[in-house]
Design a protein around this motif. Sequence first.
Motif, mmCIF file in Angstrom:
data_model
loop_
_atom_site.group_PDB
_atom_site.id
_atom_site.type_symbol
_atom_site.label_atom_id
_atom_site.label_comp_id
_atom_site.label_asym_id
_atom_site.label_seq_id
_atom_site.Cartn_x
_atom_site.Cartn_y
_atom_site.Cartn_z
ATOM 1 N N PHE A 172 0.831 -1.189 0.000
ATOM 2 C CA PHE A 172 0.000 0.000 0.000
ATOM 3 C C PHE A 172 0.874 1.251 0.000
ATOM 4 O O PHE A 172 1.911 1.308 0.669
ATOM 5 C CB PHE A 172 -0.925 0.004 1.218
ATOM 6 C CG PHE A 172 -1.851 -1.177 1.255
ATOM 7 C CD1 PHE A 172 -3.053 -1.148 0.583
ATOM 8 C CD2 PHE A 172 -1.504 -2.327 1.948
ATOM 9 C CE1 PHE A 172 -3.912 -2.233 0.605
ATOM 10 C CE2 PHE A 172 -2.355 -3.423 1.976
ATOM 11 C CZ PHE A 172 -3.563 -3.382 1.294
ATOM 12 N N GLU A 173 0.451 2.253 -0.748
ATOM 13 C CA GLU A 173 1.213 3.489 -0.851
ATOM 14 C C GLU A 173 1.139 4.327 0.422
ATOM 15 O O GLU A 173 2.050 5.102 0.713
ATOM 16 C CB GLU A 173 0.728 4.313 -2.048
ATOM 17 C CG GLU A 173 0.985 3.662 -3.401
ATOM 18 C CD GLU A 173 2.466 3.455 -3.672
ATOM 19 O OE1 GLU A 173 3.270 4.332 -3.308
ATOM 20 O OE2 GLU A 173 2.818 2.398 -4.227
ATOM 21 N N THR A 180 -7.577 0.696 5.502
ATOM 22 C CA THR A 180 -8.830 0.436 4.790
ATOM 23 C C THR A 180 -8.948 -1.041 4.450
ATOM 24 O O THR A 180 -10.035 -1.633 4.530
ATOM 25 C CB THR A 180 -8.910 1.280 3.509
ATOM 26 O OG1 THR A 180 -8.845 2.661 3.837
ATOM 27 C CG2 THR A 180 -10.208 1.018 2.752
ATOM 28 N N PHE A 181 -7.835 -1.654 4.090
ATOM 29 C CA PHE A 181 -7.842 -3.095 3.806
ATOM 30 C C PHE A 181 -8.233 -3.886 5.046
ATOM 31 O O PHE A 181 -9.076 -4.789 4.981
ATOM 32 C CB PHE A 181 -6.471 -3.544 3.309
ATOM 33 C CG PHE A 181 -6.353 -5.031 3.139
ATOM 34 C CD1 PHE A 181 -6.872 -5.662 2.025
ATOM 35 C CD2 PHE A 181 -5.725 -5.808 4.116
ATOM 36 C CE1 PHE A 181 -6.770 -7.046 1.871
ATOM 37 C CE2 PHE A 181 -5.622 -7.182 3.972
ATOM 38 C CZ PHE A 181 -6.149 -7.800 2.847
ATOM 39 N N VAL A 185 -11.514 -6.364 5.526
ATOM 40 C CA VAL A 185 -11.457 -7.764 5.950
ATOM 41 C C VAL A 185 -12.445 -8.015 7.082
ATOM 42 O O VAL A 185 -13.141 -9.044 7.103
ATOM 43 C CB VAL A 185 -10.023 -8.137 6.386
ATOM 44 C CG1 VAL A 185 -9.999 -9.523 7.032
ATOM 45 C CG2 VAL A 185 -9.079 -8.101 5.192
ATOM 46 N N ASP A 186 -12.545 -7.089 8.017
ATOM 47 C CA ASP A 186 -13.479 -7.243 9.135
ATOM 48 C C ASP A 186 -14.933 -7.154 8.691
ATOM 49 O O ASP A 186 -15.800 -7.847 9.232
ATOM 50 C CB ASP A 186 -13.220 -6.169 10.193
ATOM 51 C CG ASP A 186 -11.995 -6.464 11.048
ATOM 52 O OD1 ASP A 186 -11.573 -7.633 11.085
ATOM 53 O OD2 ASP A 186 -11.458 -5.524 11.660
ATOM 54 N N ASP A 187 -15.211 -6.294 7.711
ATOM 55 C CA ASP A 187 -16.603 -6.000 7.352
ATOM 56 C C ASP A 187 -17.162 -6.870 6.226
ATOM 57 O O ASP A 187 -18.388 -7.019 6.116
ATOM 58 C CB ASP A 187 -16.734 -4.528 6.935
ATOM 59 C CG ASP A 187 -16.507 -3.577 8.098
ATOM 60 O OD1 ASP A 187 -16.434 -4.048 9.248
ATOM 61 O OD2 ASP A 187 -16.390 -2.356 7.856
ATOM 62 N N LEU A 215 -10.148 -4.800 -4.004
ATOM 63 C CA LEU A 215 -9.711 -3.902 -5.076
ATOM 64 C C LEU A 215 -10.882 -3.240 -5.801
ATOM 65 O O LEU A 215 -10.743 -2.133 -6.327
ATOM 66 C CB LEU A 215 -8.860 -4.673 -6.084
ATOM 67 C CG LEU A 215 -7.495 -5.150 -5.609
ATOM 68 C CD1 LEU A 215 -6.849 -6.044 -6.668
ATOM 69 C CD2 LEU A 215 -6.583 -3.980 -5.264
ATOM 70 N N THR A 216 -12.009 -3.898 -5.841
ATOM 71 C CA THR A 216 -13.158 -3.353 -6.572
ATOM 72 C C THR A 216 -14.153 -2.624 -5.665
ATOM 73 O O THR A 216 -15.187 -2.154 -6.148
ATOM 74 C CB THR A 216 -13.901 -4.478 -7.316
ATOM 75 O OG1 THR A 216 -14.247 -5.526 -6.399
ATOM 76 C CG2 THR A 216 -13.016 -5.050 -8.423
#
Length: 297
Positions: A172-173, A180-181, A185-187, A215-216
């Motif tokens: 991630f940049e 956010t990732f 994963v949690d949601d 990603l989408t």
Amino acid sequence: MSIRPDLHSKDGIQTYAAGMNASVGDKEKILPFVKPGNILEIGCGNGTVLEMISDNVENSRVYGVDLSAQLLGLATQRKYGCPTKLYCCDAQKLHEMEGAPAKFNTIVFCSVLHEIFSGFLSRSIEDNPWQDAFNDTMAFVQHICDEYLEVGGHLIIRDGVKPLDEMVYITFETPEQRETFFRFVDDFSPFKIEFSYCSETDRIKAHSSHLFEFLTKYFYEKNWNIEVTEQFGWADPNSITQALAGDEEPIMRETFSTVYTLDFLKSKWDGDFTMVDEKGNPYMPSSTMIYVAERVL
């Protein structure tokens, strides 16, 4: 269109509508496969595709069905190039569409079958819920073709595509993107997102199908609560062809299929992540498929 139209906020509706409008240039790829005559779009949303078809396909009448009255309200504000009718009803009740023809020359599913699939997935109690949901989705499509598509008519599907089976590394940049990732994963509810994290490289390793869902969806902040309930990468052209073939003589014959990556997603991913496969080669998954079949019986 969403499985739960009551979950849409006013801002969420506008976000979805803006996305539908912005993608009209890509959706024009389906136009060469639209057979003139009576044309039906199931899950027509705010009318982007209906307007596009009505302005480009001559000697036709266009019909749109959606569950969301709010999106249909936006669709009524468009100026259509041919006679157009809109219906707020379930796709299982097409026989109740007053004034609509009994059969159609073209039936379009544009970015809606993954939502129908996700609805079946959420209710599945089978050991293989993906296969169960896929079978139910394709049975629904087959029923629509059996009942409402003319012989010689075209079925057009434009939707998310299930990625190839491989492992992917993502960097991630910014720390915010990484967080956010973790939130995703949690949601995310359709299945458990599995991954591993290496602090030395600050990289995450995940299966392509798991990473694809993030990603989408990661940029849908206003509609986050809806997007995390849907699986976007639900099928590929080969699996659809096999499902439509069935065990008996098939009534549908594939005439065209392709998979590709939306330019919008390419530009976002290039700015937010670095992705490579297990060999270290740059990774860029296909995001979208167009599938066309003709009714032959």
